[in-house]
Design an enzyme around this catalytic site. Structure first.
Site, PDB file in Angstrom:
ATOM      1  N   LYS A 130       0.874  -1.181   0.000  1.00 53.56           N
ATOM      2  CA  LYS A 130       0.000   0.000   0.000  1.00 53.56           C
ATOM      3  C   LYS A 130       0.895   1.209   0.000  1.00 53.56           C
ATOM      4  O   LYS A 130       1.633   1.460   0.948  1.00 53.56           O
ATOM      5  CB  LYS A 130      -0.929   0.009   1.209  1.00 53.56           C
ATOM      6  CG  LYS A 130      -2.188   0.775   0.916  1.00 53.56           C
ATOM      7  CD  LYS A 130      -2.620   2.019   1.613  1.00 53.56           C
ATOM      8  CE  LYS A 130      -1.998   2.746   2.698  1.00 53.56           C
ATOM      9  NZ  LYS A 130      -1.812   4.202   2.314  1.00 53.56           N
ATOM     10  N   GLU A 186       7.521  -0.187  12.488  1.00 51.76           N
ATOM     11  CA  GLU A 186       8.646   0.735  12.648  1.00 51.76           C
ATOM     12  C   GLU A 186       8.028   2.114  12.768  1.00 51.76           C
ATOM     13  O   GLU A 186       7.467   2.643  11.819  1.00 51.76           O
ATOM     14  CB  GLU A 186       9.589   0.601  11.449  1.00 51.76           C
ATOM     15  CG  GLU A 186      10.978   1.081  11.765  1.00 51.76           C
ATOM     16  CD  GLU A 186      11.135   2.544  11.447  1.00 51.76           C
ATOM     17  OE1 GLU A 186      10.807   3.383  12.329  1.00 51.76           O
ATOM     18  OE2 GLU A 186      11.563   2.851  10.332  1.00 51.76           O
ATOM     19  N   CYS A 191      12.894   8.668  10.293  1.00 53.70           N
ATOM     20  CA  CYS A 191      12.623   8.157  11.637  1.00 53.70           C
ATOM     21  C   CYS A 191      13.887   8.103  12.486  1.00 53.70           C
ATOM     22  O   CYS A 191      13.820   8.160  13.698  1.00 53.70           O
ATOM     23  CB  CYS A 191      11.938   6.809  11.551  1.00 53.70           C
ATOM     24  SG  CYS A 191      12.631   5.783  10.268  1.00 53.70           S
ATOM     25  N   GLU A 217       8.454  13.321  18.857  1.00 50.16           N
ATOM     26  CA  GLU A 217       9.006  13.273  17.508  1.00 50.16           C
ATOM     27  C   GLU A 217       8.357  14.386  16.680  1.00 50.16           C
ATOM     28  O   GLU A 217       7.139  14.453  16.568  1.00 50.16           O
ATOM     29  CB  GLU A 217       8.734  11.917  16.856  1.00 50.16           C
ATOM     30  CG  GLU A 217       9.392  11.801  15.494  1.00 50.16           C
ATOM     31  CD  GLU A 217       9.179  10.438  14.838  1.00 50.16           C
ATOM     32  OE1 GLU A 217       8.062   9.909  14.915  1.00 50.16           O
ATOM     33  OE2 GLU A 217      10.144   9.925  14.232  1.00 50.16           O
TER      34      GLU A 217
END
Ligand SMILES: *[C@@H]1O[C@H](CO)[C@@H](O)[C@H](O)[C@H]1NC(C)=O
Ligand SMILES: *[C@@H]1O[C@H](CO)[C@@H](O)[C@H](O)[C@H]1NC(C)=O
Length: 492
Positions: free
Chosen positions: A187, A263, A297, A394
């Site tokens: 996807k 993740e 990330c 984050e």
């Protein structure tokens, strides 16, 4: 609708992609002709209209992947290896087109795509193609006779790919999945699916049987949710936000307990000791928060610097990290593209307020760059309190939070004081210290005297809330296979 469109790539050269869903080696319209409009983040202008997979389309893709699995799972390893290498060769051959699409669609610098993302993608496919005939078990002695284990493919798998490095992260999922004998539905991200439309063409050209790789663009809330709920998807690998990762895990628990790997990002500490090679530390820490606009990330978004060199460091870091040539990511003169969307830019800017409120000192940046695209100035705060939201959350932008420390113990405690644990960087020339600190830091990866490299043969993934499972390296194969024990009775 499912038709070809022509886009302007690098040096104005045309890049043709199909706008349909890629199911069973064909481009097809979505059920109800549902579409998603894609914008160019550098201009905010409409770029393309792409088919958006609905629940029925995911059902179709799963049926196709299931059918393909029945023969793919027993295909000769050499066949899988050959096809994977053929795809790697085609990606290399069509690199400029893929890089162009990442530039106009995701805002990634063309030069980064050509220099890093595409070579990484090719390397991952080639590395894992070499594993196709090495997915081996063990031979064991048991009281009754003997046993062996088989590492078997899981079945129909799904990979949900994020928008920040879409092609490269696709390869992290695709390569081990195929080598292990799974079929996979990818996807692609609703914000930048165009790379996947091109990749699909190459899948056909490489000669993959229909259904081994299906590629569908769609909304996370529709197509992503349908994959995550699907009773016949046996594994889902997701890279993206912690909130969605939790939902995927909960959905697996509620449905068929599909294997989930996640993740989910990080808040990477970069730790600079006063015995470090100063230039090296400056180079890598700057890179660690500016590559891809900090939309990675593993970004080194928390920078801890020993107090003895702190003032010198922030002065030189700021001089270096505040520089950027914002512009069209296709141009070689540009050093900084846009962030992915207006929403993301607003979110990043909201942390500037929070940083000021928490008493941090704004070193540079902190504002949007005028113009139609989603550009933002490189931003850094110094003297950031450990408990400040800009040190804990984050941000996923070009936003560094810097603080000083006195002792090794103090900085280890600060580095570990995070819900995340993906990647960390340590700068020191003291070997004993490097051993101590790398051992004490809670992270899936710690780099010494560099930041953020990813290597096809080296496992990558997080601890704590950064996620579950590993990508790349031999360890990734474990996440894409299941173990069967076969036992023989030779005695009674
Ligand atoms: C989808 O589009 C095609 C071609 O434009 C059209 O023939 C078809 O009727 C449309 N289907 C639906 C459900 O709208
Ligand atoms: C990380 O640091 C904290 C605080 O110093 C400590 O309690 C924890 O044990 C450390 N983790 C590891 C793996 O050493």
């Amino acid at each position: 609708m499912a038709s070809s469109i022509v886009l302007n790539g690098s040096e104005g050269r045309p890049v043709t992609v199909n706008t349909g869903l890629f199911i069973d080696n064909e481009f097809v319209p979505s059920s109800g002709n549902a579409t998603i409009d894609i914008e160019n983040p550098s201009t905010g202008a409409h770029l393309a209209t792409i088919s958006a997979a609905q629940k029925e389309d995911i059902d179709r893709a799963v049926a196709s992947s299931e059918k393909a699995f029945s023969t793919w799972k027993t295909s000769a390893p050499g066949v899988r290896r050959g096809l994977m290498n053929a795809l790697a060769d085609l990606i290399e051959k069509h690199a400029w087109e893929l890089a162009s699409l990442e530039a106009i669609d995701a805002g990634i610098l063309y030069s980064d795509s050509m220099g890093l993302h595409i070579p990484q993608t090719v390397e991952n496919l080639r590395y894992f193609s070499g594993w196709a005939d090495k997915v081996d078990g063990q031979s064991l002695t048991i009281a009754e006779g003997f046993a062996y284990t088989r590492r078997e493919p899981i079945g129909v798998c799904a990979g949900i790919v994020p928008w920040n490095s879409p092609l490269m992260i696709t390869s992290w999922k695709l390569s081990p999945a195929l080598a292990a004998g799974n079929t996979i539905i990818l996807k692609t991200p609703e914000l930048c699916p165009l790379f996947g439309q091109k990749l699909a063409q190459l899948v056909v050209e490489a000669g993959f049987p229909p259904g081994v790789i299906n590629i569908v663009c769609g909304l996370g809330t529709v197509a992503g949710a349908a994959l995550s709920e699907h009773m016949r998807v046996k594994k889902l690998s997701f890279t993206g936000s912690p909130a969605v990762g939790r939902q995927i895990m909960a959905t697996s628990a509620r449905t068929n307990l599909k294997k989930v790997t996640l993740e989910l990002g990080g808040k990477g500490p970069s730790i600079v000791f006063d015995d470090a090679d100063f230039e090296k530390a400056l180079f890598w820490t700057t890179m660690g928060i500016s590559v891809n606009n900090g939309q990675v990330c593993i970004a080194g978004s928390r920078i801890y610097v020993q107090d003895t060199i702190y003032d010198k460091f922030i002065k030189e870091f700021s001089a270096r990290a505040s520089k950027a040539v914002h512009g069209d990511p296709l141009l070689s003169t540009t050093t900084k593209g846009p962030v992915i969307s207006a929403v993301q830019r607003e979110r990043i800017l909201s942390f500037v307020e929070k940083g000021l409120e928490s008493g941090g000192a704004l070193l540079h940046g902190g504002k949007a760059i005028d113009g139609p695209g989603h550009f933002i100035a490189n931003t850094a705060f110094a003297n950031v309190d450990q408990s400040a939201s800009i040190m804990q959350q984050e941000i996923f932008g070009p936003f560094a939070s810097i603080a000083s420390f006195k002792t090794e113990e103090e900085v280890i405690a600060k580095a570990n004081d995070s819900v995340y644990g993906l990647s960390a960087a340590v700068f020191t020339t003291n070997l004993d210290r490097a051993f101590r600190v790398t051992e004490a830091i809670e992270a899936g990866q710690v780099t010494v005297n560099m930041w953020g490299t990813v290597n096809a043969n080296t496992p990558f993934g997080g601890v704590k809330e950064s996620g579950i499972g590993r990508e790349m390296g031999k360890d990734a194969l474990d996440d894409w296979t299941t173990v069967k024990s076969v036992k023989y009775n030779l005695k009674m």
